[in-house]
Design a protein around this motif. Structure first.
Motif, PDB file in Angstrom:
ATOM      1  N   MET A 117       0.829  -1.208   0.000  1.00 23.19           N
ATOM      2  CA  MET A 117       0.000   0.000   0.000  1.00 23.19           C
ATOM      3  C   MET A 117       0.857   1.249   0.000  1.00 23.19           C
ATOM      4  O   MET A 117       2.034   1.232   0.376  1.00 23.19           O
ATOM      5  N   THR A 118       0.254   2.374  -0.399  1.00 27.03           N
ATOM      6  CA  THR A 118       0.958   3.648  -0.491  1.00 27.03           C
ATOM      7  C   THR A 118       0.326   4.675   0.445  1.00 27.03           C
ATOM      8  O   THR A 118      -0.759   4.460   0.992  1.00 27.03           O
ATOM      9  N   LEU A 119       1.006   5.800   0.601  1.00 26.38           N
ATOM     10  CA  LEU A 119       0.447   6.892   1.393  1.00 26.38           C
ATOM     11  C   LEU A 119      -0.849   7.396   0.757  1.00 26.38           C
ATOM     12  O   LEU A 119      -1.777   7.816   1.476  1.00 26.38           O
ATOM     13  N   ALA A 120      -0.945   7.318  -0.554  1.00 22.80           N
ATOM     14  CA  ALA A 120      -2.193   7.710  -1.227  1.00 22.80           C
ATOM     15  C   ALA A 120      -3.334   6.777  -0.823  1.00 22.80           C
ATOM     16  O   ALA A 120      -4.475   7.222  -0.632  1.00 22.80           O
ATOM     17  N   ASP A 121      -3.034   5.480  -0.699  1.00 22.63           N
ATOM     18  CA  ASP A 121      -4.054   4.532  -0.236  1.00 22.63           C
ATOM     19  C   ASP A 121      -4.518   4.893   1.172  1.00 22.63           C
ATOM     20  O   ASP A 121      -5.712   4.867   1.481  1.00 22.63           O
ATOM     21  N   PHE A 122      -3.564   5.227   2.027  1.00 22.61           N
ATOM     22  CA  PHE A 122      -3.876   5.580   3.411  1.00 22.61           C
ATOM     23  C   PHE A 122      -4.747   6.828   3.463  1.00 22.61           C
ATOM     24  O   PHE A 122      -5.758   6.881   4.188  1.00 22.61           O
ATOM     25  N   SER A 123      -4.384   7.830   2.692  1.00 24.62           N
ATOM     26  CA  SER A 123      -5.142   9.083   2.667  1.00 24.62           C
ATOM     27  C   SER A 123      -6.562   8.845   2.156  1.00 24.62           C
ATOM     28  O   SER A 123      -7.543   9.348   2.725  1.00 24.62           O
ATOM     29  N   ARG A 124      -6.682   8.065   1.087  1.00 25.08           N
ATOM     30  CA  ARG A 124      -8.010   7.797   0.512  1.00 25.08           C
ATOM     31  C   ARG A 124      -8.879   7.016   1.492  1.00 25.08           C
ATOM     32  O   ARG A 124     -10.066   7.298   1.648  1.00 25.08           O
ATOM     33  N   ALA A 125      -8.289   6.036   2.203  1.00 26.72           N
ATOM     34  CA  ALA A 125      -9.066   5.243   3.146  1.00 26.72           C
ATOM     35  C   ALA A 125      -9.624   6.112   4.264  1.00 26.72           C
ATOM     36  O   ALA A 125     -10.803   5.979   4.640  1.00 26.72           O
ATOM     37  N   HIS A 126      -8.816   7.008   4.795  1.00 28.94           N
ATOM     38  CA  HIS A 126      -9.299   7.893   5.862  1.00 28.94           C
ATOM     39  C   HIS A 126     -10.391   8.825   5.349  1.00 28.94           C
ATOM     40  O   HIS A 126     -11.372   9.092   6.056  1.00 28.94           O
ATOM     41  N   SER A 127     -10.218   9.317   4.151  1.00 28.12           N
ATOM     42  CA  SER A 127     -11.236  10.194   3.573  1.00 28.12           C
ATOM     43  C   SER A 127     -12.548   9.448   3.361  1.00 28.12           C
ATOM     44  O   SER A 127     -13.627   9.946   3.694  1.00 28.12           O
ATOM     45  N   GLU A 128     -12.460   8.229   2.829  1.00 25.91           N
ATOM     46  CA  GLU A 128     -13.663   7.427   2.601  1.00 25.91           C
ATOM     47  C   GLU A 128     -14.333   7.042   3.918  1.00 25.91           C
ATOM     48  O   GLU A 128     -15.559   7.013   4.021  1.00 25.91           O
ATOM     49  N   GLN A 129     -13.516   6.741   4.923  1.00 25.01           N
ATOM     50  CA  GLN A 129     -14.081   6.407   6.231  1.00 25.01           C
ATOM     51  C   GLN A 129     -14.871   7.584   6.799  1.00 25.01           C
ATOM     52  O   GLN A 129     -15.976   7.419   7.330  1.00 25.01           O
ATOM     53  N   THR A 130     -14.337   8.776   6.668  1.00 22.10           N
ATOM     54  CA  THR A 130     -15.008   9.969   7.188  1.00 22.10           C
ATOM     55  C   THR A 130     -16.313  10.229   6.449  1.00 22.10           C
ATOM     56  O   THR A 130     -17.344  10.545   7.068  1.00 22.10           O
ATOM     57  N   LYS A 131     -16.292  10.086   5.128  1.00 23.29           N
ATOM     58  CA  LYS A 131     -17.522  10.293   4.352  1.00 23.29           C
ATOM     59  C   LYS A 131     -18.594   9.283   4.744  1.00 23.29           C
ATOM     60  O   LYS A 131     -19.776   9.634   4.907  1.00 23.29           O
ATOM     61  N   ALA A 132     -18.203   8.025   4.882  1.00 20.74           N
ATOM     62  CA  ALA A 132     -19.156   6.990   5.272  1.00 20.74           C
ATOM     63  C   ALA A 132     -19.702   7.264   6.671  1.00 20.74           C
ATOM     64  O   ALA A 132     -20.900   7.110   6.925  1.00 20.74           O
ATOM     65  N   TYR A 133     -18.822   7.663   7.578  1.00 22.99           N
ATOM     66  CA  TYR A 133     -19.251   7.986   8.942  1.00 22.99           C
ATOM     67  C   TYR A 133     -20.352   9.040   8.923  1.00 22.99           C
ATOM     68  O   TYR A 133     -21.379   8.914   9.602  1.00 22.99           O
ATOM     69  N   ARG A 134     -20.177  10.087   8.151  1.00 22.74           N
ATOM     70  CA  ARG A 134     -21.165  11.171   8.117  1.00 22.74           C
ATOM     71  C   ARG A 134     -22.465  10.731   7.464  1.00 22.74           C
ATOM     72  O   ARG A 134     -23.549  11.152   7.880  1.00 22.74           O
ATOM     73  N   ARG A 135     -22.376   9.846   6.477  1.00 25.14           N
ATOM     74  CA  ARG A 135     -23.617   9.307   5.887  1.00 25.14           C
ATOM     75  C   ARG A 135     -24.377   8.467   6.912  1.00 25.14           C
ATOM     76  O   ARG A 135     -25.616   8.491   6.957  1.00 25.14           O
ATOM     77  N   VAL A 136     -23.643   7.719   7.726  1.00 25.27           N
ATOM     78  CA  VAL A 136     -24.302   6.893   8.743  1.00 25.27           C
ATOM     79  C   VAL A 136     -24.948   7.771   9.813  1.00 25.27           C
ATOM     80  O   VAL A 136     -26.021   7.437  10.342  1.00 25.27           O
ATOM     81  N   GLN A 137     -24.339   8.909  10.132  1.00 22.29           N
ATOM     82  CA  GLN A 137     -24.983   9.816  11.094  1.00 22.29           C
ATOM     83  C   GLN A 137     -26.317  10.316  10.549  1.00 22.29           C
ATOM     84  O   GLN A 137     -27.306  10.434  11.296  1.00 22.29           O
TER      85      GLN A 137
END
Length: 487
Positions: free
Chosen positions: A349-369
């Protein structure tokens, strides 16, 4: 199957009451548990390192405290199992790894110290996969742990030893931990209750990746009320954990009253992305038909969890890269297959993968709220399959489709891990193979007390419905049996 009636089978809540009123002694309770351990543990291999002499000394001291009229802790006199990932002073703690086969910690980690301070009598370590990696409780130090309903099958993991010990009445309460489902999956497979708290509710001084919220510690019990009792000891504020916030642990001692008839509930077979066996889907639909009338509203609806598989794979791998680098660099063979798989996945994995995963996690979190503005609870299966043979390390296919990773079959639970919501595995009858079926009860953000209260209310309602009631293992099939769990 008949319900066992020995002292060790009484609920933890009732046992604690009886100790406080001097109806029973911590000493006689411990001896009842030891008798059950000797009778059935050889058939399932749930409890591993034990120090019965130390436990007996602690039980005698607990008895003296009762007789003196001392103020008693919430777990006073209750025999307890601690997962073998948690450091326990003076008691062999291996993490399931040959590297630490002879490791005896000098002090308790924070959570274990809190449990001991609450009066628990620590009896044994409970078995776990090597380093807790995977949901099949087996390791090269102690071997595998069998399911209490069929020892040839898996009990789930990674808190498998705790779940089995509870199911069979060996101990009234146990500790566990959860990253991708390790409190919830073994609870579901063994017919008991496991609760994944919100990050920081149970502070940890052991989690090396302190700013990563996917790994938590939590309680297990035969019921939600028993798990709540353990939670009262575990929860609290401690600045050692960056996610910890001021909280009164004792607020969990009794489950919060929840009126199911006022709740708006969503249910989903697969969270919109998880592979689920067709027979489990059918079993879940049958359960929904049986319980949907309990609520004000119960409708099929699924939150948008986005690319949950990629998110969890990246976040999980980051922790493995941080923790296992020195051992992997020295000799990858020192690490088991599951740990190596996670580490090597991280290397790709790359730093880009890490950045994208955190961004996607945050977006999903807000949709679940936003989803929880319309619903009080989300219900789904805990596991996508019935327990399979423990000799099979993990599931490779579901419905004929090849899975992505060794842990992809845990998607129903790690999808919720990604969001940080509290979730409880509640016993809900049996599946198509007469094995325990677990219902995952997901609550709102930081709604830990409400989620445990809802789980308690559901268990009470399910007890009146034979098709939903908690199944009880048949002790007569295990008494005196010795099984070989070497791996």
């Amino acid at each position: 199957m008949t319900t066992p009636t020995e002292m060790c089978d009484i609920s933890a809540v009732e046992l604690r009451r009886m100790i406080g009123t001097k109806e029973i002694s911590p000493v006689e309770l411990l001896e009842s548990c030891i008798g059950r351990i000797e009778a059935v543990n050889p058939a399932v291999n749930a409890l591993v390192a034990m120090d019965l002499d130390a436990a007996r000394r602690a039980a005698r001291e607990a008895e003296k405290a009762v007789m003196r009229g001392d103020e008693l802790g919430v777990l006073h006199g209750l025999p307890t199992g601690v997962k073998d990932l948690n450091d326990t002073a003076g008691l062999r703690t291996t993490y399931g790894s040959p590297i630490f086969a002879d490791h005896v910690p000098e002090k308790d980690e924070r959570m274990v110290a809190a449990v001991r301070a609450a009066g628990a009598v620590i009896v044994a370590k409970t078995n776990t996969p090597e380093w807790g990696a995977g949901a099949n409780t087996r390791n090269p130090v102690y071997g595998a742990t069998g399911n209490p309903f069929d020892p040839k099958r898996i009990c789930g993991g990674s808190s498998g030893g705790s779940a089995v010990a509870l199911s069979l009445g060996m101990l009234p309460v146990c500790t566990g931990s959860d990253t991708g489902g390790s409190l919830r999956i073994p609870a579901a497979f063994c017919g008991i209750t496991g609760f994944r708290p919100s990050p920081g509710t149970v502070p940890s001084d052991k989690r090396g990746f302190g700013w990563a919220p996917i790994s938590v510690q939590g309680p297990m019990g035969r019921t939600a009320a028993d798990a709540s009792l353990m939670m009262a000891a575990q929860a609290g504020f401690d600045s050692c954990d960056p996610f910890s916030t001021p909280i009164d642990g004792m607020s969990f001692r009794t489950p919060q009253p929840v009126d199911l008839g006022r709740l708006r509930v969503a249910y989903t077979e697969d969270l919109g992305f998880a592979p689920v066996d067709n027979d489990i889907r059918a079993a879940f639909r049958s359960k929904v038909r049986a319980f949907k009338g309990l609520f004000r509203e119960c409708v099929e609806a699924t939150p948008d969890l986005g690319d949950a598989n990629d998110v969890f794979e990246v976040l999980r791998a980051v922790g493995y890269l941080a923790r296992y680098k020195a051992w992997y660099d020295e000799d990858p063979a020192k690490l088991g297959a599951n740990v190596r798989a996670n580490y090597e996945q991280g290397l790709s994995m790359t730093l880009a993968d890490f950045s994208r995963a955190h961004s996607e996690q945050t977006k999903a979190y807000r949709r679940v709220q936003a989803f929880f503005k319309d619903f009080d609870l989300l219900l789904c299966p805990v596991t996508p399959v019935t327990p399979f043979p423990w000799t099979q390390l993990y599931m490779t296919h579901i419905n004929g489709e090849k899975l992505r990773t060794y842990f992809h079959w845990l998607a129903l639970t790690y999808g919720i891990t990604n969001t940080g919501h509290p979730a409880c595995a509640v016993p809900c009858g049996v599946d198509h193979e007469s094995m325990p079926f677990g219902l995952q009860v997901v609550g709102p953000h930081k709604g830990d007390a409400f989620t445990l209260g809802a789980a308690h209310a559901l268990e009470q309602a399910f007890a009146a419905k034979p098709e939903l009631a908690r199944p009880i293992p048949d002790l007569s099939k295990l008494n005196g049996v010795v099984n070989d769990f070497r791996v």
